[in-house]
Design a protein around this motif. Structure first.
Motif, short mmCIF file in Angstrom:
data_model
loop_
_atom_site.label_atom_id
_atom_site.label_comp_id
_atom_site.label_asym_id
_atom_site.label_seq_id
_atom_site.Cartn_x
_atom_site.Cartn_y
_atom_site.Cartn_z
N GLY A 144 14.22 -7.73 6.66
CA GLY A 144 14.23 -9.18 6.79
C GLY A 144 14.46 -9.70 8.19
N THR A 145 14.40 -8.83 9.20
CA THR A 145 14.67 -9.30 10.56
C THR A 145 13.43 -9.79 11.28
N VAL A 146 12.26 -9.22 10.94
CA VAL A 146 11.02 -9.58 11.63
C VAL A 146 9.99 -10.07 10.62
N ILE A 147 9.33 -11.17 10.96
CA ILE A 147 8.22 -11.71 10.15
C ILE A 147 6.96 -11.64 11.00
N ARG A 148 5.91 -11.08 10.43
CA ARG A 148 4.67 -10.92 11.19
C ARG A 148 3.54 -11.67 10.49
N VAL A 149 2.58 -12.13 11.30
CA VAL A 149 1.41 -12.85 10.79
C VAL A 149 0.17 -12.11 11.27
N PHE A 150 -0.74 -11.83 10.33
CA PHE A 150 -1.96 -11.08 10.62
C PHE A 150 -3.18 -11.92 10.28
N SER A 151 -4.29 -11.64 10.96
CA SER A 151 -5.56 -12.26 10.59
C SER A 151 -6.12 -11.52 9.38
N THR A 152 -6.78 -12.24 8.50
CA THR A 152 -7.43 -11.60 7.36
C THR A 152 -8.91 -11.99 7.36
N PRO A 153 -9.76 -11.01 7.03
CA PRO A 153 -9.42 -9.70 6.50
C PRO A 153 -9.23 -8.61 7.56
N GLU A 154 -9.35 -8.92 8.86
CA GLU A 154 -9.36 -7.87 9.87
C GLU A 154 -8.03 -7.13 9.97
N GLY A 155 -6.93 -7.86 9.81
CA GLY A 155 -5.61 -7.23 9.91
C GLY A 155 -5.05 -7.18 11.31
N GLN A 156 -5.57 -8.01 12.21
CA GLN A 156 -5.07 -8.05 13.58
C GLN A 156 -3.75 -8.83 13.63
N ARG A 157 -2.75 -8.30 14.35
CA ARG A 157 -1.47 -8.99 14.44
C ARG A 157 -1.61 -10.20 15.36
N GLY A 196 0.81 -1.21 0.00
CA GLY A 196 0.00 0.00 0.00
C GLY A 196 0.84 1.26 0.00
N SER A 197 2.17 1.07 0.06
CA SER A 197 3.10 2.20 0.07
C SER A 197 4.43 1.73 -0.49
N ALA A 198 5.17 2.67 -1.09
CA ALA A 198 6.50 2.35 -1.61
C ALA A 198 7.59 2.67 -0.59
N THR A 199 7.22 3.32 0.51
CA THR A 199 8.22 3.78 1.47
C THR A 199 8.12 3.10 2.83
N ILE A 200 6.94 2.61 3.19
CA ILE A 200 6.78 1.88 4.45
C ILE A 200 6.09 0.55 4.18
N GLY A 201 6.06 -0.31 5.20
CA GLY A 201 5.49 -1.64 5.01
C GLY A 201 4.00 -1.72 5.20
N GLU A 202 3.27 -0.98 4.41
CA GLU A 202 1.81 -1.01 4.48
C GLU A 202 1.27 -2.03 3.49
N VAL A 253 -10.59 -3.97 1.25
CA VAL A 253 -11.11 -4.42 2.53
C VAL A 253 -10.48 -3.65 3.69
N THR A 254 -9.14 -3.62 3.72
CA THR A 254 -8.47 -2.96 4.83
C THR A 254 -7.03 -2.65 4.48
N LEU A 255 -6.40 -1.79 5.27
CA LEU A 255 -4.97 -1.50 5.18
C LEU A 255 -4.30 -1.95 6.47
N ILE A 256 -3.16 -2.62 6.35
CA ILE A 256 -2.43 -3.11 7.52
C ILE A 256 -1.08 -2.40 7.59
N GLN A 257 -0.81 -1.77 8.73
CA GLN A 257 0.50 -1.16 8.96
C GLN A 257 1.41 -2.26 9.51
N ALA A 258 2.12 -2.93 8.62
CA ALA A 258 2.84 -4.15 9.00
C ALA A 258 4.27 -3.91 9.44
N HIS A 259 5.01 -3.03 8.72
CA HIS A 259 6.43 -2.83 9.00
C HIS A 259 6.78 -1.36 8.79
N ASP A 260 7.93 -0.97 9.33
CA ASP A 260 8.42 0.40 9.15
C ASP A 260 9.07 0.59 7.78
N SER A 261 9.70 -0.44 7.26
CA SER A 261 10.37 -0.36 5.96
C SER A 261 9.55 -1.10 4.90
#
Length: 443
Positions: free
Chosen positions: A207-220, A160-166, A178-186
């Motif tokens: 590449g240091t952190v891997i996150r898992v979210f629920s879909t479609p809600e986007g909860q970490r 959702g962005s070229a500069t942050i991990g959306e 459906v939704t936007l998830i703010q997943a990472h800073d990079s």
């Protein structure tokens, strides 16, 4: 689950361009300098080549729809054109041309998604009709996107962005965001859904952190730390079929397998030990700490690992159940498929049980002879890498295929072979004991 832009360096097989596993990890597709190959990966001891396609050379995208005969191919010679084949019949179902180079293709039984650098095209796989064009999407030079293989909830994830991990979650069935998830800073580097489309894993360029979210809600739901010592380029993420495990491969020599398990707080209450008490104190304290610090406290490390005998080579990984046992599959740009046993109880270091050659011995000999050519012989010009091709202006498709771009974003249906398949009805593969993308409707 795919690999592209294989580095042209030591250890890389000269015929290898890309690789991808199909949606249920029963098949491996390999793009080569001469075409593409489809392998069955349902046994440990043997690797059967199901089909070898030579319709076009320098294939850098090849995607098979489950175990059907539908395969999508994109070649470096015409990187703006997508060819859809019925490989058992040896016929081309259709081809489409786009306004720019195709960077990735994703399939399920309902949708076919084509990703360009700044746009995404969603086709109905039943008749290949273009349903929706997402224009002016954030710059996505690697074509990163993921499509849920569960066609009843065809969620599409893309940056959702070229500069942050959306992450943008898009409903490809209902054609709505459906939704936007703010997943990472990079910026994002990898995305994948689990088989049911209820979980989404992501990794950033660090590449240091891997996150898992629920879909479609986007909860970490989970957060795993791959490592802190160095930034790495994660090349693939893949869930096991039951979504209990998640594997990640990168440009390092280690493949990590994480276990998705919730730690029950009731267990700590039943055993009032000193460690449990300290753990509770840390949990309470984390609510007063900065986000970066508190996040560190809730991260789990790898459950199991694999040490590859290579470093810096492009590879993709997948978790599969083969002959009733859990396995880790690693397809590498060195021209081999590696199969490891995974201990689902204790984890630890996985054991290599089989190594399969993706190219036959005659091709290996040709490659060896090329390397042994004397210096006074003029070298043949090497075919451009995928990244180099994307960077350069591509050769437009022939005028018989491309008759001008449409108003809705640039996709243009090319010549259909055979022509009557679209006129009479939807595409039907007629594969025995297979799940085609569509079957004829009977009233």
């Amino acid at each position: 689950m795919e690999s592209q832009d294989a580095p042209d360096g030591p250890g890389v097989h000269r015929g290898f361009i890309c690789a991808s596993f199909n949606q249920d990890t029963t098949s491996l597709s390999v793009g080569t300098k001469t075409g593409y190959r489809l392998f069955s990966v349902t046994a440990v001891d043997k690797l059967d080549c199901i089909h070898e396609g030579v319709e076009c050379p320098d294939v850098y995208i090849v995607e098979r729809l489950f175990s059907s005969s539908l395969v999508v191919v994109v070649s470096l010679t015409m990187p703006r054109r997508m060819n859809v084949y019925h490989f058992k019949k040896g016929t081309e179902i259709c081809n489409y041309s786009y306004s720019n180079n195709i960077l990735s293709v994703r399939l399920n039984r309902q949708r076919l998604v084509v990703c360009l650098e700044e746009s995404i095209y969603i086709h109905n796989i039943k008749d290949m009709k273009l349903l929706k064009t997402l224009l002016n999407t954030p710059t996505n030079p690697s074509g990163l996107c993921a499509l849920s293989i569960n066609h009843s909830n065809s969620y599409l994830a893309y940056p959702g962005s070229a500069t942050i991990g959306e992450i943008t979650i898009y409903d490809a069935n209902n054609l709505s965001t459906v939704t936007l998830i703010q997943a990472h800073d990079s910026p994002l580097a990898a995305l994948t859904f689990n088989a049911s489309g209820t979980k989404l894993a992501s990794a950033s360029e660090k590449g240091t952190v891997i996150r898992v979210f629920s879909t479609p809600e986007g909860q970490r739901l989970f957060e795993f730390r791959r490592g802190m010592k160095r930034y790495v380029s994660i090349s693939s993420l893949s869930f096991s079929a039951d979504a209990q495990f998640l594997c990640a491969s990168s440009n390092t020599e280690t493949v990590h397998i994480f276990k998705l398990e919730q730690h029950s707080p009731s267990h700590e209450e039943e055993s009032p030990t000193w460690s449990a008490y300290v753990g509770k104190m840390f949990t309470a304290a984390s609510t007063y700490l900065p986000t970066q610090v508190s996040d560190m406290m809730h991260q789990d490390r790898a459950f199991a690992t694999v040490r590859l005998n290579m470093f810096g080579l492009k590879n993709i990984c997948a978790l599969a159940t083969i002959q009733k046992l859990p396995r880790l599959l690693v397809a590498s740009s060195d021209g081999y498929l590696y199969i490891y046993n995974v201990d689902p109880q204790d984890g630890g270091e996985c054991v290599l049980v089989q190594k399969h050659r993706l190219f036959d011995s005659s091709e290996e000999q040709v490659e060896q002879k090329e390397e042994e050519k004397p210096d006074d012989v003029a070298p043949q010009p090497a075919s451009q890498s995928y990244a180099a091709t994307v960077a350069l202006p591509s050769t437009p498709p022939s005028s018989t295929t491309l008759m001008g771009y449409s108003e809705d974003g640039g996709a243009q249906k090319g010549e259909v072979i055979p022509e009557h398949e679209f006129a009479e009805g939807p595409v039907c593969l007629d594969d025995e004991n297979e799940f085609p993308p569509v079957s004829n409707q009977s009233n």
